[in-house]
Design an enzyme around this catalytic site. Structure first.
Site, PDB file in Angstrom:
ATOM      1  N   ASP A   1      -3.198  -9.695  -5.805  1.00 37.72           N
ATOM      2  CA  ASP A   1      -2.277  -8.622  -6.203  1.00 37.72           C
ATOM      3  C   ASP A   1      -1.060  -8.578  -5.296  1.00 37.72           C
ATOM      4  O   ASP A   1      -1.141  -8.729  -4.094  1.00 37.72           O
ATOM      5  CB  ASP A   1      -2.966  -7.251  -6.189  1.00 37.72           C
ATOM      6  CG  ASP A   1      -2.130  -6.209  -6.926  1.00 37.72           C
ATOM      7  OD1 ASP A   1      -1.057  -6.556  -7.451  1.00 37.72           O
ATOM      8  OD2 ASP A   1      -2.546  -5.055  -6.973  1.00 37.72           O
TER       9      ASP A   1
ATOM     10  N   ASP B   1      -3.859   2.266  -8.596  1.00 38.74           N
ATOM     11  CA  ASP B   1      -2.847   1.382  -7.992  1.00 38.74           C
ATOM     12  C   ASP B   1      -2.048   2.162  -6.953  1.00 38.74           C
ATOM     13  O   ASP B   1      -0.827   1.986  -6.820  1.00 38.74           O
ATOM     14  CB  ASP B   1      -1.930   0.739  -9.043  1.00 38.74           C
ATOM     15  CG  ASP B   1      -1.161  -0.472  -8.487  1.00 38.74           C
ATOM     16  OD1 ASP B   1      -1.430  -0.897  -7.359  1.00 38.74           O
ATOM     17  OD2 ASP B   1      -0.284  -0.981  -9.211  1.00 38.74           O
TER      18      ASP B   1
HETATM   19  C1  NCD Z   1       2.223  -3.056  -5.125  1.00 46.68           C
HETATM   20  C2  NCD Z   1       2.219  -2.738  -3.662  1.00 46.68           C
HETATM   21  O1  NCD Z   1       3.017  -1.891  -3.226  1.00 46.68           O
HETATM   22  O2  NCD Z   1       1.424  -3.336  -2.904  1.00 46.68           O
HETATM   23  N1  NCD Z   1       3.195  -2.227  -5.796  1.00 46.68           N
HETATM   24  C3  NCD Z   1       3.136  -1.774  -7.071  1.00 46.68           C
HETATM   25  O3  NCD Z   1       4.132  -1.227  -7.557  1.00 46.68           O
HETATM   26  N2  NCD Z   1       2.041  -1.900  -7.797  1.00 46.68           N
HETATM   27  C4  NCD Z   1       2.516  -4.509  -5.206  1.00 46.68           C
HETATM   28  C5  NCD Z   1       2.915  -4.960  -6.549  1.00 46.68           C
HETATM   29  O4  NCD Z   1       2.040  -5.003  -7.420  1.00 46.68           O
HETATM   30  O5  NCD Z   1       4.084  -5.287  -6.743  1.00 46.68           O
HETATM   31 ZN    ZN Z   2      -0.343  -5.494  -9.089  1.00 46.99          ZN
HETATM   32 ZN    ZN Z   3      -1.605  -3.087  -6.912  1.00 48.69          ZN
END
Ligand code: NCD
Ligand code: ZN
Ligand code: ZN
Length: 386
Positions: free
Chosen positions: A110, A263
């Site tokens: 990720d 997330d």
């Molecule tokens: C994620 C992060 O901040 O680690 N951010 C997000 O907007 N989901 C990394 C990513 O997936 O770009």
């Molecule tokens: Zn992601």
């Molecule tokens: Zn993520």
């Protein structure tokens, strides 16, 4: 002690399969202690910690470090996710079996998707040996380019570089085909487009071993709400159209999307205060996600509370092998007492996460977890982490 549960709901602790805790390496954004306290304040008793830390979690020692830091903190259970490839470079696979023994719950690149179909195919083959899912971040780097929001009417009007919906769906299609061919376990992170939901629905009908998650912000907001002067809704994948939001809700209702996951992506205020093109992607949401879903989806009758609990606790436990682990029958319970009548202004002074990048800052939300137990121990009471 007698607890008055009149008018409240008692349900199993929520399991969030997608949280960024930033330790090691970026503890100014969040660390395992602050993140796991934020988790229990928000009703989560288990969180899976994403692997894109500094350094990335690509060996057993680092997996053990994250797990032990979680145990030392003593709030939510913290289960480490390892990277799929060494250094998250997309080339050489990590030692998956060894990392599993160290406590890894899944593998994901990720923050930097695996761009090589060959590497993803190999990872899915190995997934059959470890039994742990491979998490795809579902983003084609070339198609995403240096886009800032979803490509569409809103991006056109704002004059911001767009990310086409296909940047997600072509990788979803690819990874579904690879999972089907190999028989490996695939988990698709943060699904955000109508096309992806359709692809997953059809793959499931064919019996592909896939689960998929959707984030609260994609169920609640859409691209029309993004403002150039406020980067809080700048997130990866970008917010889609109203139609996408409807397709995601429908997908969650009919079981095409198995899970809700935050997330949680904490960033510093200084970083988020940069101009739109330069601010990092991400929304911090552990402390507000459940209330936001309750208020925006359950109260209006779009989603049942039963489905929310299934999607945020039962199905994560099943997919990530937690039923036989910390959550085995007979062990002290992870529980949440939820008060639908509790209202709270999202006040930066009360947040226990280090991050402030939430779209609900200063707003009032209704419906909050008011007591949370981890392994039978009360860790949050009346919104205060013990
Ligand atoms: C994620 C992060 O901040 O680690 N951010 C997000 O907007 N989901 C990394 C990513 O997936 O770009
Ligand atoms: Zn992601
Ligand atoms: Zn993520």
């Amino acid at each position: 002690e007698t607890i008055d549960g009149q008018g409240k709901f008692l349900f199993p602790g929520l399991i969030d399969v997608h949280t960024h805790l930033r330790e090691p390496g970026q503890e100014d954004k969040e660390d395992i202690l602050s993140g796991s306290r934020a988790a229990v304040r928000g009703g989560f008793t288990t969180i899976l910690a994403m692997a894109n830390t500094q350094p990335v979690i690509d060996n057993r020692a680092l997996v053990e470090f994250v797990r032990l830091q979680g145990e030392r903190a003593g709030y939510a259970h913290v289960l480490p996710i390892g990277t799929v490839t060494k250094g998250m470079q997309g080339i050489e696979l990590v030692e998956m079996a060894d990392m599993k023994e160290g406590g890894a719950a899944a593998f994901s690149d990720d923050g930097k998707n695996i761009q090589s179909a060959e590497v993803m195919r190999l990872a899915l083959e190995y997934a059959k040996l470890t039994g742990l899912p491979i998490i795809s971040h579902c983003e084609d780097k070339d198609l995403a380019g240096d886009g800032l929001m979803r490509r569409g009417v809103a991006s056109g009007r704002m004059g911001l570089r767009g990310i086409p919906a296909s940047a997600e769906s072509v990788i979803v299609a690819r990874d579904l085909l690879l999972a089907e061919e190999t028989g490996g376990k695939l988990h698709l992170a943060h699904i955000s487009t109508t096309e992806s939901v359709d692809l997953i629905r059809r793959a499931k009908a064919r019996g592909v071993d896939v689960t998929a998650e959707v984030n609260p912000h994609h169920l609640i907001f859409c691209d029309e709400e993004i403002k150039l002067t406020d980067t809080v809704l700048k997130v990866n994948p970008p917010l889609g159209s109203r139609e996408d939001r409807e397709a995601l809700i429908e997908g969650l209702r009919d079981g095409t999307l198995d899970m809700i996951a935050t997330d949680h992506a904490p960033h510093t205020q200084a970083e988020k205060a940069r101009p739109f093109a330069e601010a990092p992607f991400g929304i911090a949401s552990l402390e507000t996600a459940l209330s936001a879903v309750w208020q925006n989806l359950v109260l209006p009758g779009r989603l049942s509370l039963d489905r929310v609990i299934e999607a945020w606790s039962v199905s994560p436990a099943r997919r990530f092998g937690l039923l036989g682990g910390t959550l085995k029958p007979g062990s002290p319970a992870d529980m949440v007492l939820f008060d639908p009548d509790f209202s709270e202004v999202i006040d930066p002074a009360k947040l226990v996460s280090k991050a402030r990048n939430t779209p609900f800052l200063g707003k009032t939300l209704h419906g909050f977890p008011v007591m949370v137990w981890v392994e039978g121990r009360l860790v949050q009471r009346n919104r205060t982490v013990q």
